[in-house]
Design an enzyme around this catalytic site. Structure first.
Site, PDB file in Angstrom:
ATOM      1  N   CYS A  89       0.806  -1.236   0.000  1.00  0.00           N
ATOM      2  CA  CYS A  89       0.000   0.000   0.000  1.00  0.00           C
ATOM      3  C   CYS A  89       0.835   1.280   0.000  1.00  0.00           C
ATOM      4  O   CYS A  89       0.291   2.368  -0.205  1.00  0.00           O
ATOM      5  CB  CYS A  89      -0.942   0.009   1.189  1.00  0.00           C
TER       6      CYS A  89
ATOM      7  N   HIS B 289      -3.298   7.477   2.616  1.00  0.00           N
ATOM      8  CA  HIS B 289      -3.720   6.177   2.101  1.00  0.00           C
ATOM      9  C   HIS B 289      -5.041   5.813   2.790  1.00  0.00           C
ATOM     10  O   HIS B 289      -5.221   6.054   3.983  1.00  0.00           O
ATOM     11  CB  HIS B 289      -2.636   5.145   2.415  1.00  0.00           C
TER      12      HIS B 289
ATOM     13  N   ASN C 254     -10.181   0.358   0.173  1.00  0.00           N
ATOM     14  CA  ASN C 254      -8.721   0.402   0.020  1.00  0.00           C
ATOM     15  C   ASN C 254      -8.345  -0.148  -1.358  1.00  0.00           C
ATOM     16  O   ASN C 254      -8.415  -1.351  -1.589  1.00  0.00           O
ATOM     17  CB  ASN C 254      -8.081  -0.430   1.140  1.00  0.00           C
TER      18      ASN C 254
HETATM   19  C1  LIG Z   1      -9.551  -5.402   9.737  1.00  0.00           C
HETATM   20  C2  LIG Z   1     -10.097  -4.437  10.763  1.00  0.00           C
HETATM   21  C3  LIG Z   1     -11.120  -3.490  10.148  1.00  0.00           C
HETATM   22  C4  LIG Z   1     -10.823  -5.242  11.855  1.00  0.00           C
HETATM   23  O1  LIG Z   1     -11.317  -4.355  12.830  1.00  0.00           O
HETATM   24  P1  LIG Z   1     -11.044  -4.642  14.361  1.00  0.00           P
HETATM   25  O2  LIG Z   1     -11.720  -3.572  15.111  1.00  0.00           O
HETATM   26  O3  LIG Z   1      -9.576  -4.819  14.559  1.00  0.00           O
HETATM   27  O4  LIG Z   1     -11.829  -5.968  14.581  1.00  0.00           O
HETATM   28  P2  LIG Z   1     -11.296  -7.352  15.189  1.00  0.00           P
HETATM   29  O5  LIG Z   1     -10.452  -8.037  14.185  1.00  0.00           O
HETATM   30  O6  LIG Z   1     -10.753  -7.112  16.544  1.00  0.00           O
HETATM   31  O7  LIG Z   1     -12.656  -8.093  15.329  1.00  0.00           O
HETATM   32  C5  LIG Z   1     -13.651  -7.667  16.276  1.00  0.00           C
HETATM   33  C6  LIG Z   1     -14.840  -8.571  16.121  1.00  0.00           C
HETATM   34  O8  LIG Z   1     -15.516  -8.248  14.886  1.00  0.00           O
HETATM   35  C7  LIG Z   1     -15.659  -9.428  14.122  1.00  0.00           C
HETATM   36  N1  LIG Z   1     -15.600  -9.083  12.711  1.00  0.00           N
HETATM   37  C8  LIG Z   1     -14.505  -9.063  11.893  1.00  0.00           C
HETATM   38  N2  LIG Z   1     -14.876  -8.707  10.665  1.00  0.00           N
HETATM   39  C9  LIG Z   1     -16.197  -8.494  10.688  1.00  0.00           C
HETATM   40  C10 LIG Z   1     -17.146  -8.094   9.726  1.00  0.00           C
HETATM   41  N3  LIG Z   1     -16.789  -7.836   8.451  1.00  0.00           N
HETATM   42  N4  LIG Z   1     -18.421  -7.970  10.091  1.00  0.00           N
HETATM   43  C11 LIG Z   1     -18.814  -8.214  11.359  1.00  0.00           C
HETATM   44  N5  LIG Z   1     -17.962  -8.590  12.326  1.00  0.00           N
HETATM   45  C12 LIG Z   1     -16.666  -8.719  11.995  1.00  0.00           C
HETATM   46  C13 LIG Z   1     -14.543 -10.334  14.550  1.00  0.00           C
HETATM   47  O9  LIG Z   1     -14.837 -11.682  14.279  1.00  0.00           O
HETATM   48  C14 LIG Z   1     -14.480 -10.042  16.016  1.00  0.00           C
HETATM   49  O10 LIG Z   1     -15.503 -10.773  16.664  1.00  0.00           O
HETATM   50  P3  LIG Z   1     -15.251 -11.461  18.099  1.00  0.00           P
HETATM   51  O11 LIG Z   1     -14.953 -10.307  19.017  1.00  0.00           O
HETATM   52  O12 LIG Z   1     -16.537 -12.149  18.362  1.00  0.00           O
HETATM   53  O13 LIG Z   1     -14.071 -12.362  17.915  1.00  0.00           O
HETATM   54  C15 LIG Z   1      -8.970  -3.621  11.418  1.00  0.00           C
HETATM   55  O14 LIG Z   1      -8.193  -4.453  12.208  1.00  0.00           O
HETATM   56  C16 LIG Z   1      -8.092  -2.926  10.438  1.00  0.00           C
HETATM   57  O15 LIG Z   1      -8.494  -1.977   9.802  1.00  0.00           O
HETATM   58  N6  LIG Z   1      -6.818  -3.343  10.379  1.00  0.00           N
HETATM   59  C17 LIG Z   1      -5.807  -2.657   9.588  1.00  0.00           C
HETATM   60  C18 LIG Z   1      -6.112  -2.679   8.136  1.00  0.00           C
HETATM   61  C19 LIG Z   1      -4.997  -1.986   7.445  1.00  0.00           C
HETATM   62  O16 LIG Z   1      -4.703  -0.859   7.692  1.00  0.00           O
HETATM   63  N7  LIG Z   1      -4.332  -2.670   6.609  1.00  0.00           N
HETATM   64  C20 LIG Z   1      -3.192  -2.068   6.005  1.00  0.00           C
HETATM   65  C21 LIG Z   1      -3.110  -2.605   4.708  1.00  0.00           C
HETATM   66  S1  LIG Z   1      -2.937  -1.349   3.675  1.00  0.00           S
END
Ligand SMILES: CC(C)(COP(=O)(O)OP(=O)(O)OC[C@H]1O[C@@H](n2cnc3c(N)ncnc32)[C@H](O)[C@@H]1OP(=O)(O)O)[C@@H](O)C(=O)NCCC(=O)NCCS
Length: 333
Positions: A116, A256, A286
């Protein structure tokens, strides 16, 4: 003669027509619009449909539009750098495919891979070819068909990504406009949290890798999120300090678009108000190397000659960085 700087003299974006909404994703994986909106800021993303169409289709559309807009013939391009994490093929480079599609017969062309952060790395690399006086017209294109590597059975990643591309023309400026400074960083220890397990030389494609769904983006969201928040904010603050810029000096933050919460944290740390932050994650998600040029394209009409812009990105690798540039023209858009 004064120092030559590398200025963006044109910008064009391209997104495919198909819109994949949060509502449609609700029918594919166990998710809902409220969760996706609150946790990421994404409402919809674009998807490139059609057999045999790769990232070069997106990139070529963006570059074709760029040439038309800037009135520059394809034969005049010296160099094309394509930042992509989803090349059409492992080789030849997507840049070569784009060059062939648009008739850039005098350009040499290559890809740059920094996930990215690729567009920022490519922009910085390209600027050196201009600053040294070696070349006069360099195209940097960020293009990604993320839908080709996203697992639509994995609700934690498929909600994030979309397809898109953006391209800029870089030319010499004798007024000191364009790219002023770049800070680029990487830390390979982050690779365990964000990668594709198979399809490279370490683990070539096999029936087993396909059955194990190893040709998709693997992401451990939380550590990536934490690193992104800290790194993007740190590097943006660092480039401001290094160039004696305060928040009032900055016209626009061009971040980004990975997660709105990461963008908000970066803006907060820089002391930059939301009205100065380019944000279109809601519409496109993204798009990896497409995000920053797509923002510049959408905001082009509001940019003024001399505006100070801070571009910031974070991605797989980990890679991250920030570029400080002075916008080089008033747009008539
Ligand atoms: C991926 C992302 C959005 C997940 O959000 P988060 O707040 O970290 O969520 P978590 O992974 O802790 O999951 C929290 C809960 O939501 C759930 N969940 C995950 N995806 C879900 C979705 N699409 N819909 C509903 N629930 C979801 C998980 O299963 C988890 O449930 P649990 O508590 O029962 O286990 C976040 O971690 C993120 O943005 N990460 C960085 C992405 C990024 O910048 N990448 C860089 C690449 S350029």
């Amino acid at each position: 003669m004064g120092k030559i700087t590398a200025a963006i003299t044109g910008i064009q974006g391209y997104v495919p027509d198909y819109i994949l909404t949060n509502k449609e994703l609700e029918t594919i994986v166990d998710t809902n619009d409220e969760w996706i909106t609150a946790r990421t800021g994404v409402k919809e993303r674009r998807i490139l449909k059609g057999e045999g169409k790769g990232s070069s289709v997106l990139g070529a559309e963006a570059v074709t539009g760029l040439l038309k807009k800037t009135n520059i013939p394809a034969e005049d391009i010296d160099l094309i750098i394509c930042a992509t994490a989803t090349p059409d093929m492992i080789f030849p480079s997507t840049a070569c495919i784009i060059a062939n599609k648009i008739g850039a017969i005098n350009a040499f062309a290559y890809d740059l891979m920094a996930a990215c952060s690729g567009f920022l790395y490519a922009l910085s690399t390209a600027s050196k070819f201009i600053e040294t006086g070696a070349y006069k017209k360099v195209v940097v294109v960020g293009a990604d068909k993320m839908s080709s590597i996203v697992d639509y059975q994995d609700r934690s990643t498929c909600i994030l990504f979309g397809d898109g591309a953006g391209a800029v023309m870089l030319e010499p400026s004798e007024e000191g406009l364009g790219i002023q400074d770049a800070i680029l960083k990487s830390d390979g220890s982050g690779s365990e949290f964000l990668h594709m397990k198979a399809g490279g030389s370490a683990k070539p494609a096999s029936h087993e890798t396909i059955n194990a769904r190893e040709h998709y983006v693997f992401q451990d969201g939380q550590p990536v999120f934490k690193a992104a928040v800290t790194s993007m904010a740190d590097v943006s603050e660092e480039i401001m300090k290094k160039n004696n810029l305060c928040a009032d000096d900055i016209a626009w933050l061009v971040p980004h678009q990975a997660n709105q919460r990461i963008i908000d944290a970066t803006a907060r740390r820089m002391g930059v108000g939301n009205e100065k932050v380019m944000l279109n994650i809601e519409k496109y998600g993204n798009t990896t190397n497409g995000t920053i040029p797509l923002c510049l394209w959408e905001w082009e009409g509001q940019l003024k000659k001399g505006d100070n812009l801070i571009l910031a990105a974070f991605g797989g690798g980990f890679t991250w960085g920030s570029i400080y540039l002075k916008w080089a023209y008033d747009s008539n858009k």
